[in-house]
Write a protein that holds these residues in place. Sequence first.
Motif, mmCIF file in Angstrom:
data_model
loop_
_atom_site.group_PDB
_atom_site.id
_atom_site.type_symbol
_atom_site.label_atom_id
_atom_site.label_comp_id
_atom_site.label_asym_id
_atom_site.label_seq_id
_atom_site.Cartn_x
_atom_site.Cartn_y
_atom_site.Cartn_z
ATOM 1 N N GLU A 117 1.510 9.325 1.674
ATOM 2 C CA GLU A 117 -0.110 8.893 2.217
ATOM 3 C C GLU A 117 -0.719 10.515 2.615
ATOM 4 O OE1 GLU A 117 -2.135 7.083 6.430
ATOM 5 O OE2 GLU A 117 0.221 6.692 5.969
ATOM 6 N N THR A 147 0.820 3.786 -2.971
ATOM 7 C CA THR A 147 0.452 5.186 -2.706
ATOM 8 C C THR A 147 1.578 6.328 -3.460
ATOM 9 O OG1 THR A 147 -0.821 4.661 -0.730
ATOM 10 C CG2 THR A 147 0.099 6.813 -1.028
ATOM 11 N N ARG A 175 -4.126 10.985 0.846
ATOM 12 C CA ARG A 175 -5.608 11.312 1.346
ATOM 13 C C ARG A 175 -6.050 12.754 1.302
ATOM 14 N NH1 ARG A 175 -7.092 7.662 4.995
ATOM 15 N NH2 ARG A 175 -5.793 5.779 5.147
ATOM 16 N N ARG A 230 5.762 10.025 5.696
ATOM 17 C CA ARG A 230 4.620 9.773 5.202
ATOM 18 C C ARG A 230 4.020 10.730 4.387
ATOM 19 N NH1 ARG A 230 1.275 7.174 10.144
ATOM 20 N NH2 ARG A 230 0.099 6.875 8.437
ATOM 21 N N THR A 252 0.857 -1.325 0.042
ATOM 22 C CA THR A 252 -0.085 0.033 -0.001
ATOM 23 C C THR A 252 0.786 1.230 0.028
ATOM 24 O OG1 THR A 252 -1.620 -1.294 1.282
ATOM 25 C CG2 THR A 252 -1.815 1.132 1.231
ATOM 26 N N PHE A 253 1.869 1.263 0.824
ATOM 27 C CA PHE A 253 2.817 2.304 0.863
ATOM 28 C C PHE A 253 3.540 2.488 -0.424
ATOM 29 C CE2 PHE A 253 7.080 4.212 1.273
ATOM 30 C CZ PHE A 253 6.921 5.419 2.096
#
Length: 166
Positions: free
Chosen positions: A137, A92, A141, A134, A88-89
């Motif tokens: 992310e 993304t 988002r 991060r 997922t990281f």
Amino acid sequence: TDGAAFLFNFIFGPIIAPLIQPIVQKADGWINKIISMVTNATHLLFVWFAFALLPAALKRAIWIILATLYPMGSSIISVTTPEVADDTFWLTYWSCFGCLFIIIDFIENFIGSFPGFYTLAIFVTIYLMLPLFRGAEHVFRNILVPLAGLQELLVRKDADFVRKQA
């Protein structure tokens, strides 16, 4: 020299050294940290200065190599592991980097010759890439998901994740 030995053996060694050693040990840690920070900052400044002298085409190539080689290797490794979080990281990251690449590819014709343009591109890429920040992310988002109108799907995915963790 006999006087110095006498002073050390009877005054400095047993009386003053125990008082000063804790201070020296605390200061030694801070001194080493300060020296390391100055050394690292000097190296980074030298690399940045050398990077600033390069032609724009070479800067672009360095940016693309930096932004693709390490993430590509990490993505290949993450796909081969059973963990889902690293997949997922990196997925993304690739989504965010793809958008960044399209934006930079478009605007570099207009402002690509300004000093610091590719330095900023490298900083943004490192922000997206490193797990410490991060950044991918946050961008995913707060920017990409709202632009795509997929907030509800993301909330459902997060709720499923929390439910599985409980």
